[in-house]
Design an enzyme around this catalytic site. Structure first.
Site, PDB file in Angstrom:
ATOM      1  N   ARG A  57      -2.572  -8.839   2.379  1.00 58.68           N
ATOM      2  CA  ARG A  57      -3.522  -7.420   2.996  1.00 58.68           C
ATOM      3  C   ARG A  57      -4.576  -7.576   1.765  1.00 58.68           C
ATOM      4  NH1 ARG A  57      -3.255  -8.471   8.277  1.00 58.68           N
ATOM      5  NH2 ARG A  57      -0.736  -8.220   9.200  1.00 58.68           N
ATOM      6  N   LYS A  76       3.983   0.587   3.115  1.00 54.71           N
ATOM      7  CA  LYS A  76       4.044  -1.234   3.986  1.00 54.71           C
ATOM      8  C   LYS A  76       3.837  -2.899   2.732  1.00 54.71           C
ATOM      9  CE  LYS A  76       1.768   0.336   7.739  1.00 54.71           C
ATOM     10  NZ  LYS A  76       3.006   0.096   8.889  1.00 54.71           N
ATOM     11  N   SER A 103       5.128   4.777  14.859  1.00 56.22           N
ATOM     12  CA  SER A 103       5.515   3.773  14.275  1.00 56.22           C
ATOM     13  C   SER A 103       6.142   2.568  15.395  1.00 56.22           C
ATOM     14  CB  SER A 103       6.063   3.325  12.972  1.00 56.22           C
ATOM     15  OG  SER A 103       7.012   2.585  13.482  1.00 56.22           O
ATOM     16  N   ASP A 122      -3.522  -1.317   9.704  1.00 56.90           N
ATOM     17  CA  ASP A 122      -3.301  -2.665   8.895  1.00 56.90           C
ATOM     18  C   ASP A 122      -4.897  -2.971   8.787  1.00 56.90           C
ATOM     19  OD1 ASP A 122      -0.708  -2.949   9.006  1.00 56.90           O
ATOM     20  OD2 ASP A 122      -0.898  -4.466  10.369  1.00 56.90           O
TER      21      ASP A 122
HETATM   22  C1  S3P Z   1       4.042  -3.532  13.664  1.00 56.67           C
HETATM   23  C2  S3P Z   1       4.102  -2.004  13.257  1.00 56.67           C
HETATM   24  C3  S3P Z   1       2.618  -1.767  12.373  1.00 56.67           C
HETATM   25  C4  S3P Z   1       1.744  -2.345  10.943  1.00 56.67           C
HETATM   26  C5  S3P Z   1       2.585  -3.593  11.217  1.00 56.67           C
HETATM   27  C6  S3P Z   1       3.163  -4.182  13.041  1.00 56.67           C
HETATM   28  C7  S3P Z   1       4.755  -4.072  14.789  1.00 56.67           C
HETATM   29  O1  S3P Z   1       3.621  -1.122  11.614  1.00 56.67           O
HETATM   30  O2  S3P Z   1       1.167  -1.436   9.770  1.00 56.67           O
HETATM   31  O3  S3P Z   1       2.280  -4.519  10.266  1.00 56.67           O
HETATM   32  O4  S3P Z   1       4.808  -5.063  14.835  1.00 56.67           O
HETATM   33  O5  S3P Z   1       5.217  -3.458  15.099  1.00 56.67           O
HETATM   34  P1  S3P Z   1       4.041   0.691  12.503  1.00 56.67           P
HETATM   35  O6  S3P Z   1       4.754   0.910  13.202  1.00 56.67           O
HETATM   36  O7  S3P Z   1       5.833   0.582  11.341  1.00 56.67           O
HETATM   37  O8  S3P Z   1       3.108   1.659  11.303  1.00 56.67           O
END
Ligand code: S3P
Length: 393
Positions: free
Chosen positions: A353, A303, A128, A276
């Site tokens: 989304r 999410k 993440s 995403d």
């Molecule tokens: C994001 C990372 C992703 C993504 C989110 C934005 C970011 O989440 O799904 O929309 O800005 O770092 P995760 O890192 O928790 O998977």
């Protein structure tokens, strides 16, 4: 002006770091994070910051605020209050922070005055970028050193931005090492259009046999696996006028499809790179030949909605003949001809989304789609519905 909103991930990192950027075309998530970060700058005792729907804003600010040693409470809307925050609170607590969560898992997040010890090493258990960035920002505001071990790559906007601002950050293989003792130099950040927003327009092109060019799209390599998936599904992608500003690459994109779309398999290490875009890939898969399988994507359940179960129930509402199978970490979808031309009612779960994906689906089927919430697209893509009307209808 580009039709796209600026990149939501990059803009929220700028907001937390207090870096200047063009705020003329931003969605609600960025706005909430900018407002919260500004309120924190004018810190007053018993401060409560409201991040609305923004998980990124909440997780990044929690890191930054914890490192600062100040007390603060972070709250969000109903959807954000159901998303896991223990994933950031646990490493911060191991580092020495005092943080309280509701039921040990959810916001409100109560950050107590903490003193982070120096030289903390953390191996990401969940791939993440939000957790990684939360910890990097905590190191910066606490002026301590962190080493993060990242076995599966995630988006690297924070690292690039810190490099741009002359932080003491380096990458060695799968390790990211930041020494927060060195102050950053605050710079203006030129933010490209959001790739994840552009993905809806690329899919709309493909499903409605058009060739609109989408300009100034961020094409950071940790974000663009969707392009590879489009090609695997039989579409073509043209990448033109590539350039780099503020260490983030950008280009003009045209996606189109001359032949029939094919099903695709998505799993393993590329999942974080297109997390995403998975609801949108499922929508494209509804009009493809052959099965689509998505695995290793349990993160979708955490999410803005549970994007596995809600997606599948909306696919069944769209066309009851579709065969779907739900796994804990993904799904299988076998498309079927659509015999039902009735109105489709989509449950968005307040998830932008979900709404945008099924709006794109309606372009191919010609079906009328009704959403229980159209406002939710404002979080990431203000003006999305009118743009679709202008370009595709
Ligand atoms: C994001 C990372 C992703 C993504 C989110 C934005 C970011 O989440 O799904 O929309 O800005 O770092 P995760 O890192 O928790 O998977």
């Amino acid at each position: 002006m580009s039709v796209l909103p600026i990149d939501k991930s990059i803009a929220q990192r700028c907001a937390v770091l207090g870096l200047d950027f063009d705020k003329s075309n931003i969605g609600e998530d960025i706005r909430n994070t900018v407002n919260a970060a500004e309120e924190f700058v004018g810190y007053k005792k018993d401060l409560t910051l409201n991040l609305g729907n923004s998980g990124t804003g909440m997780r990044l600010l929690t890191g930054y605020i914890t490192g600062s040693g100040k007390e603060c409470t972070l709250i969000g809307d109903e959807s954000l209050s159901k998303r896991p925050m223990d994933r950031i609170a646990e490493p911060l607590k191991d580092w020495g922070a005092d943080i309280e969560l509701r039921n040990q898992k959810f916001s409100p997040i109560k950050i107590k005055s903490s003193n982070l010890q120096s030289d903390f090493t953390y191996e990401l258990k969940i791939p993440s970028a939000q957790i990684k960035s939360c910890l990097l920002l905590a190191a910066l505001s606490s002026k301590t050193k962190i080493e993060i071990i990242e076995n599966i790559p995630t988006r690297d906007h924070t690292e690039r931005m810190l490099e741009e601002c002359e932080a003491d950050i380096k990458r060695e293989g799968n390790r990211i090492i930041l020494d927060g003792k060195k102050d950053i130099v605050k710079k203006y950040i030129d933010i490209p259009g959001d790739f994840s927003s552009a993905a809806y327009l690329m899919a709309a092109n493909i499903l409605s046999a058009q060739t609109n060019q989408i300009e100034n799209v961020g094409v950071n390599r940790t974000r663009v696996a969707f392009l590879e998936v489009l090609e695997e599904m039989g579409a073509m992608v043209m990448i033109k006028d590539h350039s780099v500003k503020s260490r983030e690459p950008r280009a003009n994109l045209v996606a189109f499809c001359k032949d029939e779309l094919k099903g695709v398999k998505i799993d393993g290490d590329r999942v974080p790179n297109l997390i995403d875009e998975i609801p949108l890939i499922a929508v494209l898969a509804m009009f493809a030949k052959g099965k689509t399988i998505v695995r290793d994507a349990k993160e979708l359940r955490y999410k803005e909605s549970d994007r596995i179960s809600l997606l599948l129930s909306n696919i069944k509402s769209f066309n009851p003949d579709m065969k779907v199978h739900e796994f804990d970490d993904g799904f299988e979808l076998e498309p079927a001809a659509d015999k039902n031309m009735g109105i489709v009612k989509i449950k968005t779960g307040g998830d932008h989304r979900m709404a945008m994906s099924f709006m794109v689906a309606s372009l191919r089927s010609g079906k009328k789609v009704e959403f229980d919430d159209m406002e939710c697209v404002e979080t990431s893509f203000p003006g999305f519905f009118s743009l679709i009307e202008k370009w595709y209808q």
